[in-house]
Design a protein around this motif. Structure first.
Motif, PDB file in Angstrom:
ATOM      1  N   LEU A  16       0.841  -1.197   0.000  1.00  0.00           N
ATOM      2  CA  LEU A  16       0.000   0.000   0.000  1.00  0.00           C
ATOM      3  C   LEU A  16       0.881   1.255   0.000  1.00  0.00           C
ATOM      4  N   CYS A  17       1.906   1.260   0.842  1.00  0.00           N
ATOM      5  CA  CYS A  17       2.822   2.406   0.907  1.00  0.00           C
ATOM      6  C   CYS A  17       3.547   2.601  -0.412  1.00  0.00           C
ATOM      7  N   GLN A  18       3.955   1.528  -1.012  1.00  0.00           N
ATOM      8  CA  GLN A  18       4.658   1.625  -2.295  1.00  0.00           C
ATOM      9  C   GLN A  18       3.724   2.208  -3.353  1.00  0.00           C
ATOM     10  N   LYS A  19       2.482   1.747  -3.360  1.00  0.00           N
ATOM     11  CA  LYS A  19       1.505   2.245  -4.327  1.00  0.00           C
ATOM     12  C   LYS A  19       1.233   3.733  -4.114  1.00  0.00           C
ATOM     13  N   LYS A  20       1.169   4.160  -2.834  1.00  0.00           N
ATOM     14  CA  LYS A  20       0.880   5.548  -2.506  1.00  0.00           C
ATOM     15  C   LYS A  20       2.142   6.411  -2.474  1.00  0.00           C
ATOM     16  N   ASN A  21       3.290   5.768  -2.612  1.00  0.00           N
ATOM     17  CA  ASN A  21       4.577   6.466  -2.589  1.00  0.00           C
ATOM     18  C   ASN A  21       4.782   7.214  -1.261  1.00  0.00           C
ATOM     19  N   ILE A  22       4.507   6.514  -0.156  1.00  0.00           N
ATOM     20  CA  ILE A  22       4.728   7.062   1.180  1.00  0.00           C
ATOM     21  C   ILE A  22       5.459   6.015   2.013  1.00  0.00           C
ATOM     22  N   SER A  23       5.988   6.446   3.141  1.00  0.00           N
ATOM     23  CA  SER A  23       6.695   5.512   4.019  1.00  0.00           C
ATOM     24  C   SER A  23       5.706   4.793   4.928  1.00  0.00           C
ATOM     25  N   LEU A  24       6.129   3.650   5.429  1.00  0.00           N
ATOM     26  CA  LEU A  24       5.300   2.896   6.363  1.00  0.00           C
ATOM     27  C   LEU A  24       5.099   3.707   7.641  1.00  0.00           C
ATOM     28  N   SER A  25       6.143   4.374   8.087  1.00  0.00           N
ATOM     29  CA  SER A  25       6.020   5.235   9.279  1.00  0.00           C
ATOM     30  C   SER A  25       4.974   6.314   9.054  1.00  0.00           C
ATOM     31  N   SER A  26       5.012   6.947   7.891  1.00  0.00           N
ATOM     32  CA  SER A  26       4.050   7.991   7.572  1.00  0.00           C
ATOM     33  C   SER A  26       2.625   7.434   7.577  1.00  0.00           C
ATOM     34  N   LEU A  27       2.443   6.273   6.980  1.00  0.00           N
ATOM     35  CA  LEU A  27       1.117   5.640   6.952  1.00  0.00           C
ATOM     36  C   LEU A  27       0.596   5.420   8.361  1.00  0.00           C
ATOM     37  N   ILE A  28       1.419   4.863   9.214  1.00  0.00           N
ATOM     38  CA  ILE A  28       0.978   4.537  10.576  1.00  0.00           C
ATOM     39  C   ILE A  28       0.718   5.806  11.380  1.00  0.00           C
ATOM     40  N   ILE A  29       1.676   6.715  11.375  1.00  0.00           N
ATOM     41  CA  ILE A  29       1.536   7.939  12.179  1.00  0.00           C
ATOM     42  C   ILE A  29       0.347   8.764  11.706  1.00  0.00           C
ATOM     43  N   ASP A  30       0.257   8.996  10.399  1.00  0.00           N
ATOM     44  CA  ASP A  30      -0.847   9.814   9.876  1.00  0.00           C
ATOM     45  C   ASP A  30      -2.199   9.155  10.117  1.00  0.00           C
ATOM     46  N   SER A  31      -2.245   7.832  10.027  1.00  0.00           N
ATOM     47  CA  SER A  31      -3.507   7.128  10.268  1.00  0.00           C
ATOM     48  C   SER A  31      -3.913   7.220  11.735  1.00  0.00           C
TER      49      SER A  31
END
Length: 118
Positions: free
Chosen positions: A22-37
């Motif tokens: 998902l992160c690769q598809k959205k071009n974001i980091s895993l940390s960013s995904l978790i923190i922002d979510s």
């Protein structure tokens, strides 16, 4: 600046891989995904989409403004515009005003989301 610390999460391997895809598809980091979510913030990819939308809207209205200026130049040059053309032009301006109002409402919502994002 505050020192960063690590948090270790235990999740199933398939879930981690799914998140990474998902992160690769959205071009974001895993940390960013978790923190922002967790913090209910707009994800970086969504922010990029919003900025692209705003830029596209700006380009659309720039083209409309150019067309309005061209009609005004023709009318000034000819010193005449037919009542039908004037009515059509007025209707188009009314449509532009309505679209601009809708755009402004969307922008207010976007700014509200971004403001709550920090």
């Amino acid at each position: 600046m505050e020192k960063e610390v690590r948090i270790f999460l235990r999740i199933q391997k398939y879930r981690k891989e799914s998140w990474k895809r998902l992160c690769q598809k959205k071009n974001i980091s895993l940390s960013s995904l978790i923190i922002d979510s967790v913090e209910n913030r707009i994800l970086n990819d969504e922010r990029r989409k919003v900025l692209a939308f705003i830029e596209k809207q700006d380009n659309v209205f720039a083209k409309i403004e150019t067309n309005i200026n061209q009609v005004a130049k023709i009318a000034n040059g000819q010193k005449f515009i037919s009542s039908g053309d004037l009515k059509n032009f007025g209707e188009q301006l009314k449509t532009v005003i309505e679209l601009k109002e809708k755009q402004n409402e969307i922008f207010k919502k976007i700014y509200s989301l971004i403001a709550n994002d920090h």
